[in-house]
Scaffold this motif. Structure first.
Motif, short mmCIF file in Angstrom:
data_model
loop_
_atom_site.label_atom_id
_atom_site.label_comp_id
_atom_site.label_asym_id
_atom_site.label_seq_id
_atom_site.Cartn_x
_atom_site.Cartn_y
_atom_site.Cartn_z
N ASP A 174 0.84 -1.21 0.00
CA ASP A 174 0.00 0.00 0.00
C ASP A 174 0.87 1.26 0.00
O ASP A 174 0.57 2.23 -0.69
CB ASP A 174 -0.93 0.01 1.22
N GLY A 175 1.95 1.23 0.79
CA GLY A 175 2.84 2.37 0.83
C GLY A 175 3.60 2.56 -0.47
O GLY A 175 3.86 3.69 -0.91
N ILE A 176 3.95 1.45 -1.12
CA ILE A 176 4.70 1.53 -2.38
C ILE A 176 3.87 2.16 -3.48
O ILE A 176 4.33 3.06 -4.20
CB ILE A 176 5.19 0.12 -2.80
N ILE A 177 2.61 1.71 -3.63
CA ILE A 177 1.78 2.28 -4.70
C ILE A 177 1.34 3.70 -4.39
O ILE A 177 0.89 4.44 -5.28
CB ILE A 177 0.55 1.39 -4.99
N ALA A 178 1.48 4.10 -3.12
CA ALA A 178 1.21 5.49 -2.74
C ALA A 178 2.47 6.35 -2.86
O ALA A 178 2.44 7.55 -2.57
CB ALA A 178 0.66 5.56 -1.32
N TYR A 179 3.59 5.71 -3.27
CA TYR A 179 4.88 6.38 -3.41
C TYR A 179 5.35 7.01 -2.10
O TYR A 179 5.95 8.10 -2.12
CB TYR A 179 4.83 7.44 -4.51
N GLU A 180 5.08 6.33 -0.99
CA GLU A 180 5.57 6.83 0.29
C GLU A 180 7.09 6.67 0.33
O GLU A 180 7.62 5.60 0.04
CB GLU A 180 4.94 6.06 1.44
#
Length: 265
Positions: free
Chosen positions: A227-233
């Protein structure tokens, strides 16, 4: 690289790669075909009725977006467990079985040194994992475009799978290191397999309830946050870089130990 050995290993292991590609195709295509934005509310209701079950497999957040749907149903368990099993088999076939049977001495009698031989095996392992993850990525993109043209955010999906690749390189290099350290398969493969399965189990348990959330600090799988990766966190992206760096360290340690140790004949 040792050309003759690379050809030998490719010929010996390509069928295994094809089998796992077929398994990922089956799961990936079926799960992708199940996407239906209209079912979002129904899936939410089902998740609320069995929260522990859905959470354990990372499926606690059903969504009407295709990429979120794939994250929930593929990247919480299936795309972690199946490539990990492939990695274990490859570590056994590339390193552990040769050492266990004493046949590694055959390779050492050639004009190639230990470092060249073991780095060659590491190269084949990394390449095999890379091919499997690349195939899974392309396969899901193709299925998504055929079934739901334009619904998948391809750029985010590719970044997600770069993270998945780093995770499996971490797991693969860890298993490779143990295969280089120990003689007997029950240790050389058993320790890597045991730790990997333990990490996956802890990850599943940490997602079941807030009371078990602290368990996420006991598994490196937490560094892979879809989830964090696809949100570019930034933090999530830094974590996948960290996984890649640790992978290099594991392979380096395995190489150094293999170079200095006594091998059974």
């Amino acid at each position: 690289m040792v050309g003759p050995l690379i050809k030998r290993e490719i010929k010996s292991n390509y069928k295994i790669l094809i089998i796992f590609m077929a398994i990922l195709t089956m799961y990936g295509s079926i799960i992708t075909s199940m996407f239906d934005p209209r079912l979002g509310e129904g899936m939410n209701a089902l998740a609320e009725s069995m929260p522990e079950f859905f959470a354990a497999f990372g499926m606690q957040n059903p969504s009407t977006e295709l990429i979120d749907f794939l994250v929930n149903y593929l990247y919480g368990f299936i795309f972690i467990m199946i490539p990990f099993i492939f990695t274990l088999i490859m570590c056994h076939r590339l390193v552990a079985r040769y050492i266990d049977r004493g046949s590694m001495a055959y390779f050492l009698n050639t004009h190639y040194n230990r470092t060249q031989i073991i780095l060659n095996q590491a190269f084949i392992l990394v390449k095999s994992i890379g091919i499997l993850i690349l195939y899974a990525t392309v396969m899901v993109i193709v299925c998504s475009e055929v079934m739901f043209g334009g619904k998948l955010d391809i750029e985010k999906f590719i970044v997600l799978n770069i993270g998945l690749l780093c995770l499996h390189l971490f797991l693969g290099s860890m298993c490779f290191m143990f295969a280089c350290i120990f003689n007997e398969i029950k240790y050389s493969i058993g320790i890597g397999a045991g730790l990997g399965l333990l990490f996956i189990l802890i990850q599943m348990m940490s997602q079941v309830s807030e009371d078990a959330d602290f368990l996420k600090y006991f598994t490196p799988l937490t560094l892979f946050n879809p989830d964090g990766i696809i949100a570019y966190e930034t933090e999530s992206l830094m974590y996948i870089v960290l996984l890649a760096v640790i992978s290099i360290v594991f392979i380096s340690v395995g190489t150094v130990v293999f170079k200095k140790r006594d091998l059974p004949l």
